[in-house]
Design a protein around this motif. Structure first.
Motif, PDB file in Angstrom:
ATOM      1  N   ILE A  80       0.839  -1.204   0.000  1.00 51.65           N
ATOM      2  CA  ILE A  80       0.000   0.000   0.000  1.00 51.65           C
ATOM      3  C   ILE A  80       0.869   1.247   0.000  1.00 51.65           C
ATOM      4  N   GLN A  81       1.953   1.213   0.765  1.00 50.19           N
ATOM      5  CA  GLN A  81       2.878   2.354   0.782  1.00 50.19           C
ATOM      6  C   GLN A  81       3.553   2.528  -0.576  1.00 50.19           C
ATOM      7  N   GLU A  82       4.004   1.413  -1.161  1.00 50.23           N
ATOM      8  CA  GLU A  82       4.663   1.495  -2.470  1.00 50.23           C
ATOM      9  C   GLU A  82       3.721   2.022  -3.544  1.00 50.23           C
ATOM     10  N   ASP A  83       2.439   1.738  -3.404  1.00 53.75           N
ATOM     11  CA  ASP A  83       1.447   2.206  -4.376  1.00 53.75           C
ATOM     12  C   ASP A  83       1.032   3.656  -4.137  1.00 53.75           C
ATOM     13  N   GLY A  84       1.597   4.305  -3.117  1.00 53.21           N
ATOM     14  CA  GLY A  84       1.256   5.697  -2.842  1.00 53.21           C
ATOM     15  C   GLY A  84      -0.087   5.881  -2.166  1.00 53.21           C
ATOM     16  N   LEU A  85      -0.627   4.815  -1.578  1.00 53.09           N
ATOM     17  CA  LEU A  85      -1.961   4.869  -0.972  1.00 53.09           C
ATOM     18  C   LEU A  85      -1.919   4.964   0.545  1.00 53.09           C
ATOM     19  N   LEU A  86      -0.709   4.895   1.134  1.00 45.98           N
ATOM     20  CA  LEU A  86      -0.620   4.946   2.593  1.00 45.98           C
ATOM     21  C   LEU A  86      -0.414   6.403   3.004  1.00 45.98           C
ATOM     22  N   ASP A  87      -1.525   7.145   3.028  1.00 46.57           N
ATOM     23  CA  ASP A  87      -1.495   8.558   3.399  1.00 46.57           C
ATOM     24  C   ASP A  87      -2.278   8.762   4.684  1.00 46.57           C
ATOM     25  N   MET A  88      -2.446  10.044   5.075  1.00 46.10           N
ATOM     26  CA  MET A  88      -3.162  10.345   6.313  1.00 46.10           C
ATOM     27  C   MET A  88      -4.581   9.777   6.297  1.00 46.10           C
ATOM     28  N   ALA A  89      -5.240   9.843   5.148  1.00 46.97           N
ATOM     29  CA  ALA A  89      -6.619   9.356   5.061  1.00 46.97           C
ATOM     30  C   ALA A  89      -6.691   7.856   5.316  1.00 46.97           C
ATOM     31  N   PHE A  90      -5.646   7.118   4.932  1.00 47.42           N
ATOM     32  CA  PHE A  90      -5.646   5.680   5.129  1.00 47.42           C
ATOM     33  C   PHE A  90      -5.696   5.305   6.607  1.00 47.42           C
ATOM     34  N   LEU A  91      -5.225   6.182   7.491  1.00 50.32           N
ATOM     35  CA  LEU A  91      -5.174   5.858   8.917  1.00 50.32           C
ATOM     36  C   LEU A  91      -6.566   5.666   9.517  1.00 50.32           C
ATOM     37  N   PRO A 145       2.480   7.767   7.869  1.00 54.12           N
ATOM     38  CA  PRO A 145       2.673   9.013   7.114  1.00 54.12           C
ATOM     39  C   PRO A 145       2.925  10.195   8.039  1.00 54.12           C
ATOM     40  N   THR A 146       3.780  11.098   7.591  1.00 55.19           N
ATOM     41  CA  THR A 146       4.081  12.315   8.346  1.00 55.19           C
ATOM     42  C   THR A 146       3.525  13.525   7.610  1.00 55.19           C
ATOM     43  N   ASP A 147       3.477  14.653   8.318  1.00 54.59           N
ATOM     44  CA  ASP A 147       2.971  15.879   7.714  1.00 54.59           C
ATOM     45  C   ASP A 147       3.820  16.323   6.528  1.00 54.59           C
ATOM     46  N   GLU A 148       5.080  15.940   6.517  1.00 56.62           N
ATOM     47  CA  GLU A 148       5.975  16.390   5.450  1.00 56.62           C
ATOM     48  C   GLU A 148       5.922  15.496   4.225  1.00 56.62           C
ATOM     49  N   GLY A 149       5.077  14.479   4.254  1.00 60.48           N
ATOM     50  CA  GLY A 149       4.891  13.656   3.069  1.00 60.48           C
ATOM     51  C   GLY A 149       5.641  12.347   3.078  1.00 60.48           C
ATOM     52  N   SER A 162       9.258   6.946  16.361  1.00 63.26           N
ATOM     53  CA  SER A 162       9.968   8.196  16.057  1.00 63.26           C
ATOM     54  C   SER A 162       9.023   9.368  15.832  1.00 63.26           C
ATOM     55  N   LEU A 163       7.737   9.175  16.060  1.00 57.56           N
ATOM     56  CA  LEU A 163       6.745  10.207  15.769  1.00 57.56           C
ATOM     57  C   LEU A 163       6.078  10.727  17.028  1.00 57.56           C
ATOM     58  N   LEU A 164       5.682  11.966  16.972  1.00 57.41           N
ATOM     59  CA  LEU A 164       4.796  12.554  17.974  1.00 57.41           C
ATOM     60  C   LEU A 164       3.522  12.975  17.259  1.00 57.41           C
ATOM     61  N   SER A 165       2.394  12.785  17.920  1.00 56.09           N
ATOM     62  CA  SER A 165       1.132  13.180  17.323  1.00 56.09           C
ATOM     63  C   SER A 165       0.535  14.337  18.098  1.00 56.09           C
ATOM     64  N   GLY A 166      -0.266  15.123  17.413  1.00 62.51           N
ATOM     65  CA  GLY A 166      -0.903  16.257  18.072  1.00 62.51           C
ATOM     66  C   GLY A 166      -1.987  16.835  17.196  1.00 62.51           C
ATOM     67  N   PRO A 167      -2.807  17.721  17.751  1.00 62.65           N
ATOM     68  CA  PRO A 167      -3.886  18.338  16.983  1.00 62.65           C
ATOM     69  C   PRO A 167      -3.336  19.110  15.786  1.00 62.65           C
ATOM     70  N   SER A 168      -4.129  19.167  14.709  1.00 63.11           N
ATOM     71  CA  SER A 168      -3.674  19.852  13.501  1.00 63.11           C
ATOM     72  C   SER A 168      -3.409  21.327  13.747  1.00 63.11           C
ATOM     73  N   ASN A 197       0.108  23.051  12.644  1.00 62.77           N
ATOM     74  CA  ASN A 197       0.182  24.157  11.692  1.00 62.77           C
ATOM     75  C   ASN A 197       1.050  25.300  12.197  1.00 62.77           C
ATOM     76  N   VAL A 198       1.302  25.329  13.504  1.00 58.76           N
ATOM     77  CA  VAL A 198       2.091  26.428  14.098  1.00 58.76           C
ATOM     78  C   VAL A 198       3.527  25.992  14.356  1.00 58.76           C
ATOM     79  N   VAL A 199       3.685  24.799  14.915  1.00 61.54           N
ATOM     80  CA  VAL A 199       5.011  24.308  15.287  1.00 61.54           C
ATOM     81  C   VAL A 199       5.533  23.386  14.197  1.00 61.54           C
ATOM     82  N   THR A 200       6.675  23.721  13.623  1.00 66.98           N
ATOM     83  CA  THR A 200       7.248  22.894  12.566  1.00 66.98           C
ATOM     84  C   THR A 200       8.077  21.765  13.173  1.00 66.98           C
ATOM     85  N   ARG A 201       8.453  20.825  12.331  1.00 66.48           N
ATOM     86  CA  ARG A 201       9.277  19.697  12.783  1.00 66.48           C
ATOM     87  C   ARG A 201      10.610  20.195  13.332  1.00 66.48           C
TER      88      ARG A 201
END
Length: 335
Positions: A258-269, A301-305, A312-318, A322-326
């Motif tokens: 699914i990742q190789e096919d480009g389908l593993l995005d935020m919506a897939f979660l 998937p990460t916000d940066e694509g 290795s990830l932290l999650s938080g409200p959108s 949108n304010v704090v960058t990686r």
């Protein structure tokens, strides 16, 4: 038009309740004698013509020889007169026609040897289900005459079962056409056209959907489970444990493709199960396998694509993302 004609053992298999000609294996469905008895709800004298044997069944299990027709062309023909004494022919006709008309496109999803199903009725109206495959993608259409009634696309993954001839487990993710205005630039042709969406109800099939079985997943499963006699639910027996384990492994493996096919995005979660989903013990192993895969491989998937491992990830409200960058995140986390 199967791979062979009826033989004597098939005559016994189709007339003896509980007997069959398939592997005597708890993980195998298809006890011909049991399943075939469903036709007696509508007929008292089913007829079978085959180049090997031609016969009529009376009183549920007594075969009477018939003269073979000359137009079989190597195929087998079943005929079911609507002559059950407990059901008027008009009632039988109406019930079966309504059942055929109500068949969803998903009916053919896991029937690997059936690519089309067609029927017609006395008023000249005809309808069909047709399945096409393109790699992992399965596309099914339902027509009535020339009118398209329904179409469905799925991303299907299959795993053969070692030691069980022709038996397999499979899972299918529902695909939805992308809108032209969808943001992003998926990398593959498949991802440009489709995205994976949660199924309204993730079904469990033993070739056909087991109507009373609920996985509470958002994608569809198939395995040759041991079921109740009505084939509407899956039994809680040891023979099914291997099949549940195979499905869990297949679900984890599917993420890489699914990742190789480009389908593993935020919506897939929205599709894989999470801790809030009320999964039964039999299906919880699928969630565990998916979580372990995301911990071991860069699949989330990460916000940066890109994609990263769960650790290795932290999650938080959108709003915060949108304010704090990686790059600024270490200032707040100390990491």
């Amino acid at each position: 038009d199967g791979s062979r004609v009826f033989e004597e053992r098939d005559v016994w298999g189709i007339t003896d309740i509980g007997e069959g000609t398939k592997e005597e294996d708890e993980a195998t469905i298809g006890k011909f004698g049991i399943g075939f008895k469903a036709v007696f709800g509508y007929t008292e004298s089913p007829k079978i013509w085959s180049p090997g044997y031609s016969f009529e069944i009376k009183e549920l299990f007594l075969p009477y020889e018939l003269d073979p027709p000359g137009d079989l062309g190597g195929r087998t023909r079943f005929q079911f007169p609507f002559n059950n004494s407990q059901k008027l022919p008009a009632t039988a006709y109406r019930e079966i026609l309504e059942g055929l008309q109500a068949l969803p496109a998903q009916t053919l999803l896991f029937l690997r040897n059936i690519h089309s199903l067609e029927w017609s009725c006395d008023n000249g109206q005809c309808a069909s289900l047709r399945r096409q495959e393109d790699g992992h993608r399965t596309f099914i259409q339902k027509h009535r005459g020339d009118d398209l009634l329904e179409e469905a696309s799925f991303l299907v993954f299959t795993r053969e079962l070692p030691g069980h001839a022709r038996q397999f487990v499979a899972l299918a993710y529902q695909l939805e056409p992308r809108k032209e205005e969808d943001a992003g630039a998926p990398r593959t042709n498949l991802a440009r056209k489709f995205r994976i969406v949660p199924a309204e109800r993730g079904t469990v099939s033993v070739y056909f959907v087991a109507e009373k079985e609920n996985s509470n997943l958002r994608f569809h499963l198939h395995a040759p489970f041991v079921t109740g006699l009505d084939r509407a639910s899956v039994k809680d027996v040891e023979a099914n444990l291997e099949l549940h384990q195979a499905l869990a492994a297949l679900a984890a493996e599917s993420l890489q493709t699914i990742q190789e096919d480009g389908l593993l995005d935020m919506a897939f979660l929205a599709v894989p199960p999470n801790d809030q989903d009320d999964l039964g013990a039999a299906y919880a192993g699928i969630r565990t396998a998916i979580v372990e895969a995301c911990q071991e491989h860069e699949l989330l998937p990460t916000d940066e694509g890109g994609h990263a491992t769960a650790g290795s990830l932290l999650s938080g409200p959108s709003l915060i993302r949108n304010v704090v960058t990686r790059r600024e995140l270490p200032f707040f986390t100390g990491e």
